[in-house]
Structures are given as structure tokens and as C-alpha cells.
Write a protein that holds these residues in place. Structure first.
Motif, PDB file in Angstrom:
ATOM      1  N   PHE B 161       4.915  -0.579   9.790  1.00 55.32           N
ATOM      2  CA  PHE B 161       5.439   0.549   9.454  1.00 55.32           C
ATOM      3  C   PHE B 161       5.801   0.445   8.042  1.00 55.32           C
ATOM      4  O   PHE B 161       5.545   1.506   7.159  1.00 55.32           O
ATOM      5  CB  PHE B 161       6.641   1.060  10.279  1.00 55.32           C
ATOM      6  N   GLY B 162       6.612  -0.617   7.717  1.00 50.79           N
ATOM      7  CA  GLY B 162       7.072  -0.860   6.437  1.00 50.79           C
ATOM      8  C   GLY B 162       5.883  -0.818   5.353  1.00 50.79           C
ATOM      9  O   GLY B 162       6.073  -0.097   4.375  1.00 50.79           O
ATOM     10  N   SER B 163       4.916  -1.543   5.622  1.00 52.41           N
ATOM     11  CA  SER B 163       3.621  -1.582   4.633  1.00 52.41           C
ATOM     12  C   SER B 163       3.139  -0.333   4.412  1.00 52.41           C
ATOM     13  O   SER B 163       2.815   0.131   3.178  1.00 52.41           O
ATOM     14  CB  SER B 163       2.621  -2.430   5.299  1.00 52.41           C
ATOM     15  N   SER B 164       2.762   0.288   5.612  1.00 54.76           N
ATOM     16  CA  SER B 164       2.147   1.885   5.477  1.00 54.76           C
ATOM     17  C   SER B 164       2.851   2.918   4.715  1.00 54.76           C
ATOM     18  O   SER B 164       2.644   3.611   4.245  1.00 54.76           O
ATOM     19  CB  SER B 164       1.137   2.187   6.849  1.00 54.76           C
ATOM     20  N   PHE B 165       4.322   2.778   5.494  1.00 52.88           N
ATOM     21  CA  PHE B 165       4.918   3.971   5.005  1.00 52.88           C
ATOM     22  C   PHE B 165       5.375   3.844   3.291  1.00 52.88           C
ATOM     23  O   PHE B 165       5.090   4.773   2.715  1.00 52.88           O
ATOM     24  CB  PHE B 165       6.498   3.809   5.493  1.00 52.88           C
ATOM     25  N   PHE B 166       5.780   2.656   2.887  1.00 51.03           N
ATOM     26  CA  PHE B 166       6.081   2.337   1.391  1.00 51.03           C
ATOM     27  C   PHE B 166       4.819   2.568   0.831  1.00 51.03           C
ATOM     28  O   PHE B 166       4.999   2.872  -0.441  1.00 51.03           O
ATOM     29  CB  PHE B 166       6.626   1.062   1.281  1.00 51.03           C
ATOM     30  N   THR B 167       3.778   2.140   0.963  1.00 44.96           N
ATOM     31  CA  THR B 167       2.495   2.329   0.355  1.00 44.96           C
ATOM     32  C   THR B 167       2.009   3.767  -0.046  1.00 44.96           C
ATOM     33  O   THR B 167       1.881   4.401  -0.825  1.00 44.96           O
ATOM     34  CB  THR B 167       1.191   1.575   0.959  1.00 44.96           C
ATOM     35  N   LEU B 168       2.141   4.527   1.419  1.00 45.90           N
ATOM     36  CA  LEU B 168       1.750   5.793   1.426  1.00 45.90           C
ATOM     37  C   LEU B 168       2.777   6.698   0.425  1.00 45.90           C
ATOM     38  O   LEU B 168       2.516   7.517  -0.496  1.00 45.90           O
ATOM     39  CB  LEU B 168       1.908   6.636   2.789  1.00 45.90           C
ATOM     40  N   THR B 169       4.035   6.671   0.934  1.00 49.12           N
ATOM     41  CA  THR B 169       5.093   7.504   0.035  1.00 49.12           C
ATOM     42  C   THR B 169       5.022   6.895  -1.564  1.00 49.12           C
ATOM     43  O   THR B 169       5.435   7.677  -2.440  1.00 49.12           O
ATOM     44  CB  THR B 169       6.546   7.482   0.689  1.00 49.12           C
ATOM     45  N   GLY B 170       4.753   5.582  -1.461  1.00 48.01           N
ATOM     46  CA  GLY B 170       4.888   4.988  -2.960  1.00 48.01           C
ATOM     47  C   GLY B 170       4.004   5.487  -3.895  1.00 48.01           C
ATOM     48  O   GLY B 170       4.000   5.934  -5.014  1.00 48.01           O
ATOM     49  N   PHE B 171       2.773   5.782  -3.060  1.00 51.06           N
ATOM     50  CA  PHE B 171       1.626   6.405  -3.824  1.00 51.06           C
ATOM     51  C   PHE B 171       1.868   7.760  -4.107  1.00 51.06           C
ATOM     52  O   PHE B 171       1.789   8.337  -5.408  1.00 51.06           O
ATOM     53  CB  PHE B 171       0.282   6.512  -3.158  1.00 51.06           C
ATOM     54  N   HIS B 172       2.472   8.496  -3.406  1.00 55.82           N
ATOM     55  CA  HIS B 172       2.767   9.797  -3.665  1.00 55.82           C
ATOM     56  C   HIS B 172       3.927   9.628  -4.941  1.00 55.82           C
ATOM     57  O   HIS B 172       3.866  10.794  -5.911  1.00 55.82           O
ATOM     58  CB  HIS B 172       3.286  10.696  -2.518  1.00 55.82           C
ATOM     59  N   GLY B 173       4.800   8.973  -4.925  1.00 56.33           N
ATOM     60  CA  GLY B 173       5.760   8.876  -5.692  1.00 56.33           C
ATOM     61  C   GLY B 173       5.364   8.661  -7.188  1.00 56.33           C
ATOM     62  O   GLY B 173       5.784   8.832  -8.117  1.00 56.33           O
ATOM     63  N   ALA B 174       4.248   7.682  -7.108  1.00 57.77           N
ATOM     64  CA  ALA B 174       3.697   7.182  -8.359  1.00 57.77           C
ATOM     65  C   ALA B 174       2.999   8.561  -9.050  1.00 57.77           C
ATOM     66  O   ALA B 174       3.119   8.812 -10.193  1.00 57.77           O
ATOM     67  CB  ALA B 174       2.794   6.190  -8.052  1.00 57.77           C
ATOM     68  N   HIS B 175       2.454   9.255  -8.193  1.00 59.10           N
ATOM     69  CA  HIS B 175       2.016  10.682  -8.737  1.00 59.10           C
ATOM     70  C   HIS B 175       2.978  11.387  -9.265  1.00 59.10           C
ATOM     71  O   HIS B 175       2.544  12.068 -10.133  1.00 59.10           O
ATOM     72  CB  HIS B 175       0.979  11.277  -7.472  1.00 59.10           C
ATOM     73  N   VAL B 176       3.999  11.514  -8.489  1.00 62.44           N
ATOM     74  CA  VAL B 176       4.980  12.472  -9.141  1.00 62.44           C
ATOM     75  C   VAL B 176       5.530  12.194 -10.257  1.00 62.44           C
ATOM     76  O   VAL B 176       5.636  12.878 -11.355  1.00 62.44           O
ATOM     77  CB  VAL B 176       6.363  12.436  -8.034  1.00 62.44           C
ATOM     78  N   THR B 177       5.617  10.557 -10.465  1.00 62.83           N
ATOM     79  CA  THR B 177       6.016  10.076 -11.968  1.00 62.83           C
ATOM     80  C   THR B 177       5.211  10.273 -13.032  1.00 62.83           C
ATOM     81  O   THR B 177       5.376  11.028 -14.095  1.00 62.83           O
ATOM     82  CB  THR B 177       6.019   8.530 -11.704  1.00 62.83           C
ATOM     83  N   VAL B 178       3.752  10.322 -12.886  1.00 64.29           N
ATOM     84  CA  VAL B 178       2.789  10.668 -13.692  1.00 64.29           C
ATOM     85  C   VAL B 178       2.862  12.285 -13.983  1.00 64.29           C
ATOM     86  O   VAL B 178       3.012  12.456 -14.988  1.00 64.29           O
ATOM     87  CB  VAL B 178       1.406  10.275 -13.313  1.00 64.29           C
ATOM     88  N   GLY B 179       3.190  13.082 -12.969  1.00 63.23           N
ATOM     89  CA  GLY B 179       3.289  14.413 -13.303  1.00 63.23           C
ATOM     90  C   GLY B 179       4.657  14.539 -14.110  1.00 63.23           C
ATOM     91  O   GLY B 179       4.565  15.577 -15.170  1.00 63.23           O
ATOM     92  N   VAL B 180       5.607  13.826 -13.896  1.00 58.96           N
ATOM     93  CA  VAL B 180       6.864  14.270 -14.743  1.00 58.96           C
ATOM     94  C   VAL B 180       6.624  13.786 -16.266  1.00 58.96           C
ATOM     95  O   VAL B 180       6.894  14.493 -17.111  1.00 58.96           O
ATOM     96  CB  VAL B 180       8.026  13.332 -14.203  1.00 58.96           C
TER      97      VAL B 180
END
Lengths: 105, 228, 653
Positions: B161-180
């Protein structure tokens, strides 16, 4: 850009604040309903929970894509460019879940 | 859609003839978004496949007791906080469309009876600021969520759960960062020389990216956080 | 044929603009980038071929000890990886680059600098993944890198890191190029170049770009999982933590099967240009050819699990994927028949390009038929992981993709360099290659059916495999002289070949309406097209009498002519009905603005490579080296990217 007079069906104006505020309101209301549903144990236990949440999420998804990403008002090419890959992606996701997820068996 | 006004002025290189009459950059960004659909579909599939397969806690929706130590791990997902961050991201999309409309309509004079709100609506700087700040707020929520999870014992390495949760939401967060960062650069241009209606397309492609990141979160919020 | 007289005198490479090393490092011209792709991938073809020859030497007789088991693992891993990612894909990319803008009547691709970036990323990524074999550090987990075998537990050395990082880098190159070419084909077509008039190579390339756009994100994600597992200790492929041992296989083949079509469709497109030209007839069933290409692309996403019948997915999944696999044979078979009907009744010219094109039809059909034999799961269980599979996919990829690409090289060489390749040497090359191909791979059907497994580094005598392996090895050794003949011909003909003129094969499509090699702006006047075969409309109207003609699209183009500049510059007044161009003026004489050459895409690619490579010291626990490399790489990349994005494509006039 600028497909102006050449494509008469695309010259329709963008939505403005008048529509956007309603779009935002609907998105907010659906989000509240989603979270609300999460906190009703009887509903969570019922078989309607997952389908209704998926439906609400799909509606939000469609609204953002149609209005905020103005696909509803834009050149039809963009609709093809988005829906084609989306269908492939959704089909792949469903197939993978059916092939591998243990909870679905 | 874009820029009936844009044809009137602007940089020469924005007036290239194209087969469809659409700008190359916009065709490219939609192709890119199509590609991103497959990226997030793969990430979300993996999360869903690994749901319920972790051999140790903490778990998203269930309580888990460590059989060797007797330590109790409560369900880890924090729905109230994430609902708030979801709302913040939705509102950032509203701010983004208003920013785009403000840029597109810059040359249209305000009507004589324009009120305070109409003047605000015409300010691209205001709405770009709002979008950036709301996006950054979302990232703040995510940073808070990640650190509190780590404190509760959930790390990348702890379980599936930790691996897949952090990777999924982390990838989304990285996209938000690029957007900002992207929106921040637009804001910098707005301060430097002012965004004109001829820049509509430049703002539009950033907006499409931003809304797509929002749409992905709509899916993640339901599939990861709400469905048990 | 009278028009052949209008062919201009050979224009030297000066028409490509400046020469010298810097001009190549900074070029944003799609034709030069295509030539860079061609040379680089031919180099890697030699590397991948040498790897294969060493393997075949090792397998020539039972119990040979020419290389160790560990080296053999590295050899077959790198042979597969090299041929797929560093040879066939970039050879196709060479043609995408060189041909697509010429075929659709454009002056460049949609994003010329992004195009340069794609090439530099490919080159650097290729070097990154190839160099380790010289130090015995090459990836050794197969070109499919099945996890959990490739996780840190079972592959604890640096070897597989080069693969998980290198393939990720190459994916960036492919994706960047795919967005570029998809946009180019959608948006840069000349007036009248409607979708149903695009040359078949452009059509197949268009399908391929979408396959790349949709398939590469999946391998990207699978690779990120594997990188996270190896570098950061996540559990995606850790079975003891509950992970599914099949997750990697599924994700890999969701990418991997479309990848097969990414490799073959461009070759299909090339022979679809060569066959009508040399049969002097229009392509048979053009619309069906286009639709079957699209159908192959779509179905290609629904067959991936036929690579995994042996893992035990259950009768339901086996049936579904077996059926979809058999379905995909239909559009492929349609293509085979259409090529045959294209030749039927034509007056055939048997030059080297044509021979290779016909060889593709025959050899690919053999590979296609053996493919159908393992579309059925029970039959596949007998064949899987044997040399029968090796025979199958080499008939598809060598007999199909490589034959098609050689056909394309012989056919388009005059357009690239203004000179023809030598036909005598070409003939020798073809026959050597054709014999070597069948000598190498046909016996593998038998050794496979006799139970010889793939990927073993040696075997015992007495299992009936000796003769077949000996023949296969002799065939493989024969490929070396074949390739030497080709390379000699290639480099000799560049300087001393027969001067070709603008349309040496009397071909029907737009790329043949301009001088060879084309001037940097391609078309002095953007051609306005009325049919699929604009050149034959001029030179052989009787051949095109039965295909549709119209000026559809012209009015719309004229309508916008006042406000717009043509792609790559110039005004709409520069449009003219499709015609043969002979003028050899420079871009500035014609007032056509060209993109400014720039080194920035190379610097961004270099920064990215250093950044990714910083994970190697990280893996070894050398934190300070990691931080330094990461900082240098990220800094170079971000600074050069910013510099790139804030610099306009063309210098102000």
C-alpha cells in the motif's frame, strides 16, 4: 489556432463567469455528496455505494473536461485526440484489474 | 475556440498556416494529455491491483494489529483533510478558466456600468495568482499528509500500500508541481510585459494541462480515498 | 518518361547548408536529423549483429566454451535491446524524419528543436546502454527484463541499472518524437493533402506515432516501479511483500505488443511506396491499406497476454487473448494480399529495393503463419520459450522490418544523397542477406520443435540439435559479409554513385518533385495537391485515371492565405499546384525564414543523461558522487531548457 471564419461551427464564444460559477457549484455539490456518502455506514455497506461513487466521479470528470477544458466548444479533432486514448486507457485499466486484482475474484 | 482577436496582432510566428487551422502546440498538448491518460491508468491499475494485498499495516481503510508487538495501526487515510485539498484543487481550476478568459478578453473595454467584480474578472494577474496559490496549497496538504503518514509508520518501503499509494499520489503531486512552475512563469511574463489576447494560446495549453491534472485527482480521490 | 529530362544536375551536399561538426551538432533540419538517425542506427546494427554472431559461435557445437554463461546472458539481453530500441525503431525514425515532411509537402516538422532533442537523447541513451558490455557490466536479464528476476534481490549488481535507466531515457526520445510527428502529420499537410491522399508510409507512421504515444507511458510506469524497487526499496515486485509476480509481465507486454507493431508498420509503409513505384501501378486497395493499419494499431492493445500463455492465467483470459490474436491476423493478411495485387499485372522493375520489398512479403508471411500457430494457447505451450519462437520473431523482425527498411534505404538513398546505390553490389547484398536469413532462422523452427530452449548458453550432444545449430551458425556468419557489402556500397555510393536526378524511379509522391538532395527549405513553392499521386498526374496521367481527383482543401487554404505564414516560413503566395521543382536557390534568396541552428537541445539531453546516470553511484552507496552528478545534470538541463524555451525558433528578420 484561430480557426475563425473558416469553421463557422467553432466560433461560438467560450463560457464566461456566468457559466463557470455554476460549473464550480455543481462540482462542489457533487464532491460534498461523495464525501457525505462515505460517512453513511449503511450506504457504504450497500451494493449501490461503489457504483454511485464511480458515477459521481465520472460526472465530475466529464464536466471538467467539457467545460473547463472547453472540449464541448472546441474543434472536434481535440475530442478525438482525447477520447481515443481515454478509451484505450480505461479498457486497459479494467482488463488489468480483472486479470490481477484478488478482490474482484 | 481561441483567439479571434489574436489574428489581429501579435508575433509573426504565431500565424503559421496549418492544415486544420489549429495551432501545432495545442494539437501537441492534447496528444500529450492522451499519453498521460495511459500513464495514470497504469499507476491507478497497480494501486487497485495491490489493494488488500499488503502483508503488514498500516492500511488505508482498515485497522491492523501487529501480531508480534500488538501495536494497533488505525486506518490511515484522512478523509476530511483530503476532501479539503480536493476542494482546493477544484477551485484552482475555476481560477484557471477565469485567468484564461481575462487574457483572452484583455482588449475588450469594460462596459460603462462595470462593477468591482467585473474589474476583478478582467485581471489575469489576480486569477493566475489564485491558481498558483491554490495549487501550492494543494501541495501543502499533500506534504502534510505524507509527513503524517510517515509518522504513523507508513513509508514507501513499509508495504505494498505504501509503495503504490506514495508513487501514485507522488506522481500526481509532481504534475501539480510542474503546473505551478508553469503558471508561475506565465505570471512572470504577465508582470514583465503583460499577457495579451495574442498570448491566449500560450495560457490555454497551460490551462489544459492544469485541468487534466485536476481531472486525474477527481479519479484518484474516488478510487483511492472514498471507495473502501 | 519525357519528364526525366527535367532532372537537374546533381547538387552537392552544400544544399544542406553549412558543413562541419558544429553544423551537425546544432542542426534542426529534419533531413539532417534523419541522416544522423540513419548513421547512428546502422552503427548499432553492427554492434547488435556482432553480439548475435558471438552467440551463434558459442552455440555452433554442443558444449562450446567460447563465452561464459554470464557473458552469454549479457549478449542476448543486449542483442535484443539493441535491435529493438537502438536499431529498428531509430531506423524507422530516420525515415520518419527524412520522409514525412517531404511526403506531406511541408518545410519542416512541427517542432524542429524538439526533433533534434529526440535524436540527441537517442544517441546518448544508446551509448549509455551499450558501453557497459565492454566492461562485462551489461544488462543480463533479457530484453524484457522480467521482474522479480531483475529486482535488487536477484540482480544485485549494477548491470540491470543500465537497462532500467537506459530504456527510460530512450522512451523520452521516442515519446518526444511521437508528439512531434503526430502533430506534423495532423497539422502540416500541404493544401489538398487530405488524409486519404497521404502516402502510405506517412499513414503507417501516423499509426505508429499513436502506438508510441499510448504504449510508452506503460513501460515508463513499469520502469519507474522497477527503479523505485532497485534504488529506493519499494515493494512493487517483491513477492514476499505480497506483490504479484505477473505485474511486470503484464505492464511490459501492454507496451511490448504495440511495440511489435511500432517496429513493423514503418517497414510496411516503406514497401507500400516501393511496390507501386516499381510495379508502375497505384497501390491496390489504398483505403483498405490505411484502415487495416489503424485496425492493427487498435487491436494491438488487446493481445498482449498472448506472450504469457504459459504463466497460467486461466481458460477465460487464454481464450480471449487467443481470439484477439487470431483476429489481428486478418488486417495483416489484407495487407499481404494488397501488395500482391499491386504487383499483379504491373510491369515490374526488379531493382534491389523491389527485391527487398518482395522478400518482406514472403518472409513476413512465414513469420506471420508461425505466429498464428502460437495464437492458440495449447499449441503455444509446446512452443513457448523454445527456438521456434526465436524463429518466429526473427522472420517477423528480420524478414519483415529489416527487409522493409533495406528496401527503403535503397529506394530513398538517391533522395538523401543525390546518387544511386550500386545495383550490382545491392544485388549481392540482397542475395547474401536473403540466404543468410533463411539459413539462420529456418532451422530454428526444427531445433525449437525438438525442444531446444531459448537463452541457454550451451547444450549437450545427442538431442538432435547439432545439425540445426550448425546451419544456423553458418547462416549467422554469412550475415557479416552481407553487411560489409552493404556498408561498402553505402559509403562508396555517397561519393561516387551514379547521379540520380530528382525522380530516378519515376515515383508518384511529392518527395520526388524536388531536387535530390532536397534544399533545406524542401519546397520553394508549397505544392497544392489534387490526388494521391501528384507526380504521376504529371508524368503518367493514364496510371492515375481511375483514382479520385479534386481540389478539395484548396479554397480553405487560400482563404487563410492573407493572414498566415506557411509552416517553416514564407507566404501563401508561395503556393502552387503540384509541379516539378528544379530551382536551386537558397532559403534567403527565396526569403524563406529557416529555424536557427542551436546546440540547446543537445545540452538538455546531456544534462538529462548526467542526471539519470547519477543514480548509478547512488546505487553503490556513493552519496557525494550522486549529489554532485545530480546537481550538474539537473543544472545543465534546467538552464538549457529555460534558454531554449525563451529563444524564438527563428531569428527576427
Amino acid at each position: 489556432m484561430a480557426e475563425h471564419a473558416v469553421n463557422p461551427d467553432h466560433v461560438r464564444e467560450h463560457p464566461t463567469w456566468k457559466q463557470y460559477k455554476w460549473v464550480a457549484a455543481i462540482l462542489t455539490i457533487i464532491t460534498i455528496l461523495e464525501v457525505w456518502a462515505y460517512y453513511i455506514p449503511a450506504f457504504v455497506a450497500s451494493s449501490a455505494f461503489v457504483p454511485s461513487l464511480l458515477l459521481m466521479s465520472a460526472v465530475k470528470f466529464a464536466i471538467v473536461v467539457m467545460f473547463y477544458m472547453h472540449l464541448k466548444y472546441d474543434h472536434k479533432l481535440f475530442r478525438v485526440l482525447f477520447t481515443g486514448p481515454l478509451v484505450v486507457a480505461a479498457a486497459t485499466l479494467v482488463a488489468l484489474v480483472f486479470l490481477l486484482a484478488t478482490w474482484i475474484r | 475556440m481561441t483567439s479571434h482577436a489574436a489574428a489581429a496582432e501579435g508575433h509573426a510566428h504565431e500565424h503559421h498556416y496549418t492544415t486544420t487551422g489549429l495551432d501545432n502546440r495545442k494539437v501537441a498538448i492534447w496528444s500529450f494529455i492522451g499519453s498521460e491518460c495511459m500513464l495514470f491508468a497504469s499507476l491507478i491499475s497497480t494501486y487497485l491491483i495491490y489493494k488488500g494485498r499488503s502483508v503488514v499495516g498500516p492500511l488505508p481503510h482498515e485497522t491492523w494489529t501487529d501480531p508480534s508487538t500488538g501495536a494497533v495501526f488505525k486506518p490511515i487515510l484522512n478523509i476530511p483533510i483530503t476532501s479539503a485539498s480536493t476542494f482546493v484543487l477544484l477551485m484552482s481550476s475555476l481560477a484557471m478558466v477565469l485567468a484564461l478568459a481575462a487574457v483572452e478578453n484583455k482588449d475588450k473595454p469594460l462596459p460603462a456600468n462595470a462593477g468591482w467584480w467585473d474589474r476583478q474578472l478582467a485581471s489575469s494577474k489576480l486569477w493566475l495568482w489564485c491558481t498558483c496559490i491554490l495549487g501550492a496549497t494543494f501541495l501543502g496538504f499533500q506534504a502534510f499528509e505524507f509527513t503524517s503518514f510517515v509518522h504513523e509508520g507508513l513509508t514507501l518501503r513499509r508495504n505494498l500500500f505504501g509503495s503504490s499509494f506514495f508513487t501514485l499520489t507522488g506522481f500526481h503531486g509532481a504534475h501539480v508541481t510542474v503546473g505551478v512552475i508553469w503558471l508561475g512563469s506565465l505570471l512572470a511574463i504577465d508582470y514583465k510585459r503583460g499577457l495579451r489576447p495574442s498570448d491566449t494560446l500560450m495560457v490555454d495549453i497551460a490551462a489544459l494541462y492544469w485541468h487534466f491534472v485536476d481531472v486525474v485527482w477527481i479519479a484518484i480521490f474516488t478510487l483511492v480515498y472514498l471507495i473502501k | 518518361m519525357a519528364t526525366a529530362a527535367t532532372a537537374p544536375a546533381y547538387t552537392s551536399s552544400e544544399s544542406h547548408g553549412a558543413t562541419g561538426l558544429m553544423s551537425w551538432l546544432t542542426t534542426v533540419d529534419h533531413k539532417r536529423i534523419g541522416i544522423l538517425y540513419l548513421h547512428t542506427s546502422l552503427f548499432f546494427f553492427v554492434v547488435g549483429g556482432l553480439e548475435a554472431i558471438i552467440m551463434r559461435y558459442q552455440l555452433m557445437r554442443p558444449n562450446m566454451q567460447a563465452v561464459s554463461a554470464e557473458t552469454f546472458n549479457q549478449l542476448f539481453t543486449m542483442h535484443g535491446t539493441t535491435m529493438v530500441f537502438l536499431v529498428i525503431m531509430p531506423l524507422s525514425a530516420a525515415f520518419f524524419n527524412f520522409l514525412i515532411p517531404l511526403q506531406i509537402g511541408a518545410r519542416d516538422v512541427a517542432f524542429p528543436r524538439l526533433n533534434a532533442f529526440s535524436y540527441w537523447v537517442y544517441l546518448l541513451g544508446g551509448v549509455f546502454i551499450t558501453l557497459p558490455i565492454l566492461f562485462g557490466l551489461a544488462p543480463d536479464g533479457g530484453w524484457f527484463a522480467y521482474a522479480p528476476l531483475t529486482t535488487r534481490t536477484y540482480s544485485p549488481t549494477q548491470n540491470m541499472n543500465f537497462w532500467v535507466l537506459g530504456v527510460q531515457i530512450l522512451g523520452v526520445s521516442s515519446l518526444a518524437a511521437a508528439f512531434n510527428f503526430a502533430t506534423t502529420i495532423i497539422n502540416m499537410r500541404a493544401p489538398g493533402m487530405n488524409l486519404m491522399r497521404m502516402p502510405m508510409f506517412t499513414w503507417m507512421s501516423f499509426v505508429v506515432q499513436w502506438l508510441i504515444i499510448l504504449a510508452f507511458p506503460v513501460i515508463t510506469v513499469a520502469l519507474f516501479f522497477l527503479q523505485f524497487d532497485r534504488f529506493f526499496g519499494t515493494n512493487f515486485y517483491t513477492v514476499t511483500a505480497g506483490a504479484d509476480p505477473l505485474l511486470w509481465q503484464h505492464l511490459f507486454w501492454i507496451f511490448g505488443h504495440p511495440e511489435v507493431y511500432i517496429l513493423i508498420l514503418p517497414a510496411f509503409g516503406l514497401v507500400s511506396e516501393v511496390l507501386p513505384t516499381n510495379s508502375k501501378k497505384p497501390l491496390f486497395g489504398y483505403p483498405v491499406m490505411a484502415y487495416s493499419g489503424i485496425l492493427i494499431g487498435f487491436l494491438g492493445f488487446g493481445v498482449w497476454a498472448h506472450h504469457m500463455f504459459a504463466v497460467g492465467m486461466g481458460p477465460m483470459a487464454d481464450t480471449v487473448f487467443g481470439v484477439t490474436t487470431m483476429l489481428i491476423a486478418i488486417p495483416t493478411g489484407v495487407k499481404i494480399f494488397n501488395w500482391i495485387f499491386t504487383m499483379w499485372g504491373g510491369s515490374l522493375r526488379f531493382n534491389t529495393a523491389m527485391k527487398y520489398a518482395i522478400a518482406l512479403i514472403g518472409m513476413f508471411t512465414i513469420g506471420g503463419i508461425s505466429g498464428i500457430t502460437h495464437a492458440s494457447p495449447p499449441s503455444d505451450l509446446q512452443q513457448t520459450d523454445t527456438y521456434y519462437i526465436v524463429a518466429h520473431f526473427h522472420y517477423v523482425l528480420f524478414g519483415g522490418a529489416i527487409m522493409g527498411i533495406f528496401s527503403g534505404i535503397y529506394h530513398y538513398f538517391p533522395k538523401m544523397y543525390g546518387r544511386k546505390m550500386d545495383e550490382g553490389l545491392g544485388n549481392l547484398h540482397f542475395w547474401l542477406n536473403f540466404i543468410a536469413l533463411n539459413l539462420t532462422f529456418f532451422p530454428m523452427h526444427f531445433s525449437g520443435m525438438l525442444g531446444m530452449p531459448r537463452r541457454i548458453y550451451t547444450y549437450d550432444a545427442g538431442q538432435g540439435w547439432e545439425t540445426f545449430n550448425l546451419i544456423s551458425s553458418i547462416g549467422a556468419f554469412l550475415m557479416a559479409p552481407a553487411m560489409l557489402v552493404f556498408l561498402y556500397n553505402f559509403f562508396k555510393s555517397k561519393k561516387h554513385g551514379e547521379v540520380a536526378g530528382d525522380n530516378p524511379w519515376d515515383a508518384p509522391t511529392l518527395e520526388w518533385s524536388i531536387p535530390s538532395p532536397p534544399p533545406e527549405y524542401n519546397f520553394a513553392q508549397i505544392p497544392m495537391v489534387t490526388s494521391r499521386y501528384p507526380m504521376w498526374d504529371i508524368t503518367h496521367p493514364e496510371r492515375t485515371a481511375e483514382i479520385p481527383h479534386s481540389t478539395k482543401g484548396w479554397d480553405e487554404a487560400r482563404h487563410r492565405s492573407d493572414e498566415h505564414i506557411l509552416p517553416g516560413g514564407g507566404h501563401m503566395a508561395d503556393m502552387a499546384p503540384a509541379h516539378i521543382e528544379t530551382a536551386a536557390k537558397t532559403a534567403s534568396e527565396l526569403d524563406i525564414p529557416m529555424p536557427t541552428p542551436t546546440i540547446k537541445p543537445l545540452l538538455v539531453a546531456l544534462g538529462m543523461l548526467v542526471m539519470v546516470a547519477s543514480l548509478l553511484p547512488f546505487f553503490a552507496g556513493k552519496t557525494s558522487a550522486f549529489v554532485v552528478l545530480l546537481a550538474i545534470g539537473a543544472g545543465t538541463m534546467i538552464y538549457s531548457l529555460y534558454d531554449w524555451l525563451t529563444t524564438p525558433l527563428e531569428e527576427a528578420h
